[in-house]
Design a protein around this motif. Structure first.
Motif, short mmCIF file in Angstrom:
data_model
loop_
_atom_site.label_atom_id
_atom_site.label_comp_id
_atom_site.label_asym_id
_atom_site.label_seq_id
_atom_site.Cartn_x
_atom_site.Cartn_y
_atom_site.Cartn_z
N ILE A 282 0.84 -1.19 0.00
CA ILE A 282 0.00 0.00 0.00
C ILE A 282 0.88 1.24 0.00
O ILE A 282 2.05 1.21 0.37
N LYS A 283 0.28 2.35 -0.45
CA LYS A 283 0.94 3.64 -0.32
C LYS A 283 -0.12 4.73 -0.21
O LYS A 283 -1.28 4.53 -0.59
N ARG A 284 0.27 5.86 0.32
CA ARG A 284 -0.61 7.02 0.43
C ARG A 284 -0.40 7.90 -0.79
O ARG A 284 0.69 8.44 -1.00
N VAL A 285 -1.43 8.06 -1.60
CA VAL A 285 -1.28 8.67 -2.92
C VAL A 285 -1.11 10.19 -2.87
O VAL A 285 -0.65 10.79 -3.85
N PHE A 286 -1.47 10.83 -1.76
CA PHE A 286 -1.39 12.28 -1.72
C PHE A 286 -0.13 12.80 -1.03
O PHE A 286 0.03 14.00 -0.83
#
Length: 324
Positions: A282-286
């Protein structure tokens, strides 16, 4: 002559400090669909299919800079106090592999890795617009292989909680737009994308517990060292599939003031304990310069991992072509 109600709407729109902006290709001047607009501190939103997004100073009074990015384009930094009606992005020099042309009529066999389905609410990831989930797949065959269909498992919720375990219970309605990306394997994490084309789909409660995304027209062959499939929620849509504006947080007022709670979108994404390896990332897109994190104990604090649910159980169908 402008009608009175139109003038009133325009004055209200302007007085609220709302900027309606379109993201466009700098050469063709055509809109860029589903671009990402990050605020640099973990907040952000998405442009719709016509490249349009709405930025509200009232909601984001402390934001002075936007970071705009899109598949196949160079990212751009934009000051909010000088933002105009259009933002133009320059194309990125393509680093994609050459497309392998497969002769028409060439024989193949089709194989399927089935998705892992689950209708238990407590076995699910609650998607938010800040996160992108990617799942790794090995190349299933040494011969030339092409991706046919990606099978995304989803969990439907019953309108009546007491009937949640009944298959024939009426389901809660939703209409949600997702973006899909396919990545090369870069030493165990998602790397370069396999296509710059925007791949999106709309899921509703009427589609069942799995969404089958047909990718035959994209002509994507599987790299020897495997690939990643990612899923990212863009937000809810109207009845026609048009992306609706949304906020990252719900604001709830309590005795100690206003509390921000992340907005979760339906459908839920079921995780599984039937895969031995940790294939989900997972990653945080912002977050500007964000990084992928493997979904496993020690990396992430998650109730799913505590229950042994370590992967989002995507499946896929592929074609294996005979040697010519």
């Amino acid at each position: 002559m402008l009608k009175p109600y139109f003038i009133l709407f325009f004055l209200c729109f302007s007085s609220l400090g709302i900027a309606q902006t379109t993201i466009k290709d700098s050469k063709s001047k055509t809109p860029i669909s589903y671009a990402t607009i990050s605020f640099g501190d973990g907040q952000g939103l998405f442009a719709d299919d016509e490249g349009l997004f709405i930025f509200t100073e009232k909601l984001y009074a402390d934001i002075d800079t936007l970071y705009v990015s899109a598949l196949g384009y160079k990212s751009k930094k934009v000051a909010t106090n000088t933002m105009e009606n259009s933002i133009f992005l320059d194309e990125e020099v393509s680093e994609l592999d050459e497309v392998i042309l497969i002769a028409e009529g060439r024989k193949f066999k089709e194989e399927t890795l089935k998705p892992y389905l689950d209708d238990d609410y407590y076995s699910c990831w609650l998607p938010t617009i800040e996160s992108e989930i990617a799942v790794f797949f090995n190349n299933p065959d040494s011969k030339l292989t092409k991706i046919s269909t990606i099978h995304f498992p989803i969990t439907l919720e019953s309108k009546d909680w007491e009937k949640r375990n009944r298959k024939n219970a009426e389901k809660k309605p939703f209409s949600t737009l997702f973006k899909v990306k396919l990545y090369k394997n870069d030493n165990g994490v998602p790397g370069q994308v396999l296509t710059y084309e925007n791949i999106v789909f709309r899921a509703t409660e009427k589609g069942g517990d799995v969404y089958n995304l047909d990718l035959n027209s994209y002509n994507i062959t599987i790299p020897n060292d495997g690939f990643f499939v990612s899923l990212q929620v863009l937000g809810y849509t109207d009845k026609t599939g048009k992306l609706l504006p949304n906020k990252k947080y719900k604001e709830l007022k309590g005795p100690e003031g206003t509390v921000k709670i992340p907005t979760n979108f339906r459908p839920l994404l079921p995780f599984t304990d039937e895969i031995n390896s940790n294939n989900t990332y997972i990653k945080r897109v912002f977050i500007n310069g964000n990084n992928w994190i493997q979904f496993k104990q020690g990396n992430i604090d998650s109730g799913l991992l505590k229950k042994g649910l370590n992967n989002y159980g995507i499946g896929f169908t592929y074609k294996v072509y005979n040697d010519e």
